[in-house]
Motif scaffolding. Structure first.
Motif, PDB file in Angstrom:
ATOM      1  N   ILE A   6       0.850  -1.194   0.000  1.00  0.00           N
ATOM      2  CA  ILE A   6       0.000   0.000   0.000  1.00  0.00           C
ATOM      3  C   ILE A   6       0.887   1.245   0.000  1.00  0.00           C
ATOM      4  N   LEU A   7       0.661   2.107  -0.976  1.00  0.00           N
ATOM      5  CA  LEU A   7       1.358   3.393  -1.055  1.00  0.00           C
ATOM      6  C   LEU A   7       0.433   4.476  -0.520  1.00  0.00           C
ATOM      7  N   TYR A   8       0.878   5.174   0.521  1.00  0.00           N
ATOM      8  CA  TYR A   8       0.095   6.274   1.105  1.00  0.00           C
ATOM      9  C   TYR A   8       0.679   7.612   0.663  1.00  0.00           C
ATOM     10  N   ILE A   9      -0.184   8.449   0.119  1.00  0.00           N
ATOM     11  CA  ILE A   9       0.229   9.792  -0.311  1.00  0.00           C
ATOM     12  C   ILE A   9      -0.694  10.778   0.389  1.00  0.00           C
ATOM     13  N   SER A  10      -0.126  11.612   1.243  1.00  0.00           N
ATOM     14  CA  SER A  10      -0.980  12.512   2.032  1.00  0.00           C
ATOM     15  C   SER A  10      -0.483  13.946   1.991  1.00  0.00           C
ATOM     16  N   GLN A  34       0.335  -1.886   8.387  1.00  0.00           N
ATOM     17  CA  GLN A  34       1.610  -2.620   8.413  1.00  0.00           C
ATOM     18  C   GLN A  34       1.569  -3.704   9.499  1.00  0.00           C
ATOM     19  N   GLU A  35       0.997  -3.368  10.648  1.00  0.00           N
ATOM     20  CA  GLU A  35       0.891  -4.344  11.740  1.00  0.00           C
ATOM     21  C   GLU A  35      -0.048  -5.498  11.373  1.00  0.00           C
ATOM     22  N   ARG A  36      -0.921  -5.271  10.387  1.00  0.00           N
ATOM     23  CA  ARG A  36      -1.831  -6.328   9.918  1.00  0.00           C
ATOM     24  C   ARG A  36      -1.238  -7.091   8.726  1.00  0.00           C
ATOM     25  N   GLY A  37       0.069  -6.909   8.515  1.00  0.00           N
ATOM     26  CA  GLY A  37       0.770  -7.765   7.555  1.00  0.00           C
ATOM     27  C   GLY A  37       0.958  -7.205   6.155  1.00  0.00           C
ATOM     28  N   ARG A  38       0.673  -5.898   5.961  1.00  0.00           N
ATOM     29  CA  ARG A  38       0.898  -5.303   4.636  1.00  0.00           C
ATOM     30  C   ARG A  38       2.266  -4.603   4.608  1.00  0.00           C
ATOM     31  N   GLU A  39       2.726  -4.359   3.387  1.00  0.00           N
ATOM     32  CA  GLU A  39       3.949  -3.568   3.206  1.00  0.00           C
ATOM     33  C   GLU A  39       3.527  -2.150   2.836  1.00  0.00           C
ATOM     34  N   ILE A  40       4.195  -1.142   3.373  1.00  0.00           N
ATOM     35  CA  ILE A  40       3.750   0.245   3.133  1.00  0.00           C
ATOM     36  C   ILE A  40       4.908   1.167   2.713  1.00  0.00           C
ATOM     37  N   ARG A  41       4.544   2.237   2.029  1.00  0.00           N
ATOM     38  CA  ARG A  41       5.415   3.400   1.802  1.00  0.00           C
ATOM     39  C   ARG A  41       4.530   4.628   1.998  1.00  0.00           C
ATOM     40  N   THR A  42       5.099   5.684   2.561  1.00  0.00           N
ATOM     41  CA  THR A  42       4.315   6.878   2.897  1.00  0.00           C
ATOM     42  C   THR A  42       5.029   8.136   2.410  1.00  0.00           C
ATOM     43  N   ARG A  88       7.882   2.007  13.503  1.00  0.00           N
ATOM     44  CA  ARG A  88       8.767   1.301  12.570  1.00  0.00           C
ATOM     45  C   ARG A  88       8.385   1.635  11.122  1.00  0.00           C
ATOM     46  N   MET A  89       8.192   2.937  10.873  1.00  0.00           N
ATOM     47  CA  MET A  89       7.849   3.316   9.496  1.00  0.00           C
ATOM     48  C   MET A  89       8.615   4.569   9.087  1.00  0.00           C
ATOM     49  N   GLN A  90       8.919   4.625   7.803  1.00  0.00           N
ATOM     50  CA  GLN A  90       9.600   5.788   7.242  1.00  0.00           C
ATOM     51  C   GLN A  90       8.591   6.661   6.517  1.00  0.00           C
ATOM     52  N   VAL A  91       8.872   7.956   6.510  1.00  0.00           N
ATOM     53  CA  VAL A  91       8.062   8.894   5.715  1.00  0.00           C
ATOM     54  C   VAL A  91       8.999   9.581   4.731  1.00  0.00           C
ATOM     55  N   TYR A  92       8.632   9.530   3.458  1.00  0.00           N
ATOM     56  CA  TYR A  92       9.385  10.230   2.416  1.00  0.00           C
ATOM     57  C   TYR A  92       8.764  11.611   2.193  1.00  0.00           C
ATOM     58  N   PHE A  93       9.632  12.608   2.017  1.00  0.00           N
ATOM     59  CA  PHE A  93       9.184  13.988   1.825  1.00  0.00           C
ATOM     60  C   PHE A  93       9.575  14.478   0.437  1.00  0.00           C
ATOM     61  N   ILE A  94       8.596  15.083  -0.249  1.00  0.00           N
ATOM     62  CA  ILE A  94       8.840  15.706  -1.550  1.00  0.00           C
ATOM     63  C   ILE A  94       9.166  17.177  -1.302  1.00  0.00           C
ATOM     64  N   ASP A  95      10.364  17.576  -1.725  1.00  0.00           N
ATOM     65  CA  ASP A  95      10.808  18.947  -1.431  1.00  0.00           C
ATOM     66  C   ASP A  95      11.206  19.673  -2.708  1.00  0.00           C
ATOM     67  N   ASN A  96      11.010  20.970  -2.688  1.00  0.00           N
ATOM     68  CA  ASN A  96      11.443  21.844  -3.781  1.00  0.00           C
ATOM     69  C   ASN A  96      11.409  23.277  -3.263  1.00  0.00           C
ATOM     70  N   LYS A 134      11.785   5.102  -8.969  1.00  0.00           N
ATOM     71  CA  LYS A 134      13.208   4.954  -8.611  1.00  0.00           C
ATOM     72  C   LYS A 134      13.400   3.911  -7.508  1.00  0.00           C
ATOM     73  N   LEU A 135      12.408   3.798  -6.630  1.00  0.00           N
ATOM     74  CA  LEU A 135      12.482   2.803  -5.554  1.00  0.00           C
ATOM     75  C   LEU A 135      12.218   1.386  -6.084  1.00  0.00           C
ATOM     76  N   ARG A 136      11.687   1.307  -7.318  1.00  0.00           N
ATOM     77  CA  ARG A 136      11.329   0.032  -7.952  1.00  0.00           C
ATOM     78  C   ARG A 136      10.379  -0.772  -7.050  1.00  0.00           C
ATOM     79  N   TRP A 137       9.371  -0.075  -6.560  1.00  0.00           N
ATOM     80  CA  TRP A 137       8.429  -0.660  -5.582  1.00  0.00           C
ATOM     81  C   TRP A 137       7.027  -0.576  -6.180  1.00  0.00           C
ATOM     82  N   ALA A 138       6.432  -1.729  -6.485  1.00  0.00           N
ATOM     83  CA  ALA A 138       5.142  -1.749  -7.193  1.00  0.00           C
ATOM     84  C   ALA A 138       3.980  -1.829  -6.202  1.00  0.00           C
ATOM     85  N   PRO A 139       3.187  -0.747  -6.047  1.00  0.00           N
ATOM     86  CA  PRO A 139       2.087  -0.787  -5.086  1.00  0.00           C
ATOM     87  C   PRO A 139       0.841  -1.486  -5.654  1.00  0.00           C
ATOM     88  N   ASP A 140       0.180  -2.268  -4.805  1.00  0.00           N
ATOM     89  CA  ASP A 140      -1.110  -2.852  -5.197  1.00  0.00           C
ATOM     90  C   ASP A 140      -2.218  -1.814  -5.064  1.00  0.00           C
TER      91      ASP A 140
END
Length: 266
Positions: A6-10, A34-42, A88-96, A134-140
């Protein structure tokens, strides 16, 4: 069975920004899922009022350095990351520098909405999706929170659909009570165009009001969720008429399980 991704964009996430229903859901939902067994990116924007030192943000050099062209101007894409240790989660930030250095989110200190919020939405959506490539991570599932993410469904369905990373991705759009009052720049519909996206595809935002921007997001999403108890009535009517899968509002006590089950239906 392979873990669902699951890819979260907020548009906002606490503790990096003040608490709101959206920022809390975007913080606790990924952890719960994530605690319910999914893989995440935020992902979220790196607004100027996000304290880099306190939150220990650091630039990810291998992901930064791309330029995105918006309105005929090059804008460098900088990617930063921070960890929420307790989750136990990372948050990626889009900056400009042009779009996200100011010490505010979507309005100035007098409450006026920024004139370039349309371009900030374009940069944020494209910045996230290019970084995921770039992360080569395919979200469902790609779960979008807040109107600033409203272009993600369009880009997934009309521009990135050929990319094997996104070819199977389903998009869920959460609607909140985050209405903007002032119509966005009238050229919004031109600035967001990419190869494969025509003016007809984005006709609904010839008048880029909050309602129409929401309609665009819903049109290209696979499902929608009511994120806050009260949302724009016209947007809710539009979702119901669209026939898309829809999950009604769930309070704090039940939303994580409800959303997690909803993903399987999508």
């Amino acid at each position: 069975m392979e873990k669902k991704r699951i890819l979260y964009i907020s548009q906002e996430i606490t503790p990096y920004l003040p608490e709101s229903e959206m920022s809390e859901i975007a913080r606790y939902l990924p952890q719960g899922v994530q605690e319910r067994g999914r893989e995440i990116r935020t992902f979220m924007p790196r607004y100027g009022n996000v304290n880099e030192r306190r939150n220990q943000l650091h630039e990810v050099i291998r992901l930064s350095g791309m330029n995105l062209v918006i309105n005929d101007t090059d804008h460098p894409l900088i990617i930063k990351v921070a960890s929420i240790q307790a989750a136990r989660m990372q948050v990626y930030f889009i900056d400009n520098e042009d779009y996200f250095q100011r010490k505010a989110i979507l309005k100035d200190d007098k409450g006026n909405e920024f004139e370039d919020n349309d371009e900030r939405a374009v940069f944020f959506a494209r910045g996230v999706l290019e970084t995921v490539i770039k992360l080569r991570w395919a979200p469902d599932i790609i779960h979008c929170h807040g109107w600033l993410t409203s272009l993600v469904p369009l880009y997934i369905k009309k521009y990135y659909y050929n990319d094997p990373l996104f070819s199977q991705s389903k998009v869920v759009y959460s609607v909140y009570n985050d209405d903007f009052k002032k119509t966005l720049d009238p050229r919004f519909n031109e600035k967001l165009l990419l190869d494969g996206i025509t003016k007809e595809d984005v006709e609904v935002i010839n008048d880029p009001s909050f309602l129409n921007v929401s309609k665009l997001a819903i049109d290209y999403s696979d499902a929608a969720i009511q994120g806050t108890e009260n949302i724009n009535g016209d947007v809710k009517d539009y979702i119901k008429k669209s026939g898309k899968l829809f999950l009604d509002y769930h309070p704090k006590e039940t939303y994580i399980d409800a959303y997690n089950e909803f993903y399987d239906k999508v």
